[in-house]
Design an enzyme around this catalytic site. Sequence first.
Site, short mmCIF file in Angstrom:
data_model
loop_
_atom_site.label_atom_id
_atom_site.label_comp_id
_atom_site.label_asym_id
_atom_site.label_seq_id
_atom_site.Cartn_x
_atom_site.Cartn_y
_atom_site.Cartn_z
N LYS A 39 0.84 -1.20 0.00
CA LYS A 39 0.00 0.00 0.00
C LYS A 39 0.88 1.25 0.00
CE LYS A 39 -2.41 1.93 3.60
NZ LYS A 39 -2.56 3.41 3.56
N ASP A 66 -3.55 4.51 -2.00
CA ASP A 66 -4.55 5.01 -1.05
C ASP A 66 -4.46 6.53 -0.95
OD1 ASP A 66 -6.42 5.18 0.98
OD2 ASP A 66 -5.03 4.54 2.56
N LYS A 68 -7.32 8.55 -1.36
CA LYS A 68 -8.61 9.04 -0.83
C LYS A 68 -9.11 10.29 -1.55
CE LYS A 68 -8.03 7.07 3.81
NZ LYS A 68 -6.62 6.65 3.88
N ASP A 71 -13.32 15.36 -4.45
CA ASP A 71 -13.32 16.61 -5.22
C ASP A 71 -14.58 16.60 -6.08
OD1 ASP A 71 -12.52 18.98 -6.62
OD2 ASP A 71 -10.42 18.42 -6.34
N THR A 130 -11.61 6.42 10.55
CA THR A 130 -11.58 5.86 11.92
C THR A 130 -10.98 6.84 12.92
OG1 THR A 130 -9.54 4.72 11.32
CG2 THR A 130 -11.56 3.42 11.28
N ARG A 221 3.02 -1.20 10.57
CA ARG A 221 4.15 -1.27 11.50
C ARG A 221 4.48 -2.64 12.08
NH1 ARG A 221 1.83 3.90 14.38
NH2 ARG A 221 0.01 2.87 13.48
O1 C5P Z 1 1.06 0.67 10.85
P1 C5P Z 1 -0.39 0.33 10.79
O2 C5P Z 1 -0.66 -1.16 10.72
O3 C5P Z 1 -1.20 1.03 11.85
O4 C5P Z 1 -0.84 0.91 9.38
C1 C5P Z 1 -2.18 0.93 8.97
C2 C5P Z 1 -2.30 1.60 7.65
O5 C5P Z 1 -3.66 1.75 7.34
C3 C5P Z 1 -1.70 3.00 7.57
O6 C5P Z 1 -1.19 3.14 6.24
C4 C5P Z 1 -2.88 3.91 7.80
O7 C5P Z 1 -2.73 5.14 7.16
C5 C5P Z 1 -3.99 3.12 7.16
N1 C5P Z 1 -5.32 3.43 7.62
C6 C5P Z 1 -5.71 3.33 8.94
N2 C5P Z 1 -6.99 3.60 9.30
C7 C5P Z 1 -7.87 3.99 8.37
C8 C5P Z 1 -7.48 4.07 7.03
C9 C5P Z 1 -6.19 3.78 6.69
O8 C5P Z 1 -4.90 2.97 9.80
N3 C5P Z 1 -9.10 4.22 8.72
#
Ligand code: C5P
Length: 240
Positions: A39, A66, A68, A71, A130, A221
Amino acid sequence: MPKFTEIPERDRIIVALDCDKQEALRLADLLAGHATWMKVGMTLYYQEGPSIVQELKDRGFKVFLDLKFHDIPHQVRGAAKAAVKTGADMLTMHSIGTIEMMRAGQEGVMEAAAEMGTDPAATLGVTVLTSMGQGELDEIGVARYIEQQVLIMAAHVKVSGLSGVVASPQEASELRKVLGPDAYIVTPGVRPATADVGDQKRVATPKAAFEAGASHLVIGRPITQAADPVAAFEDIVASL
Ligand code: C5P
């Protein structure tokens, strides 16, 4: 769009590369042969531009871009078309941009696929971020309960012809009822039982997220910051 249920779960785990290009490509090279999806979010894309998508494609990955989109419909049609032409296999837009906007985005994807002679990219609507709670919905003038708002926006995503939604694992089972068995429900906020939760608040384990109805998991992460990213990825697959 291939039926996700026919694709092994290992190939439905999307690794979020929220880092610079050098680190992204280091991780990609390590995870080649293990992970299928990467991603690219705004941070990496706005530093590197479309070439980062192509560099990941050249390494054999599917790319979830991603960005998003939100517009006017004409702009989103063009953005979606351009995103597909970079090589993206999945992209996102905000459902709050309206059904007309999402339909325009979907048309842009279909136009690009027709011109390129490829299958159309998957398209996902963001229902409610979220990071937003009831107070933030109130701030922007939405008087509904958040759970209700998520389901209404998901219904808009469906009538717009998109492939599915991005959602928290906690919302997945209710969304599955609204969207039907084939829709994509892509869930971030996934943490192996042993992992640090970090700044994610509403988390689920990979197994629980799939069981709740997620089609794909986005995990950053716990994989990208592990001492051994391949072992971390394979441990997640083994936990399913
Ligand atoms: O590191 P982690 O597992 O928290 O990464 C989650 C990924 O999902 C990040 O790229 C974050 O921007 C994305 N994301 C999120 N919550 C959302 C939409 C996208 O954590 N509602």
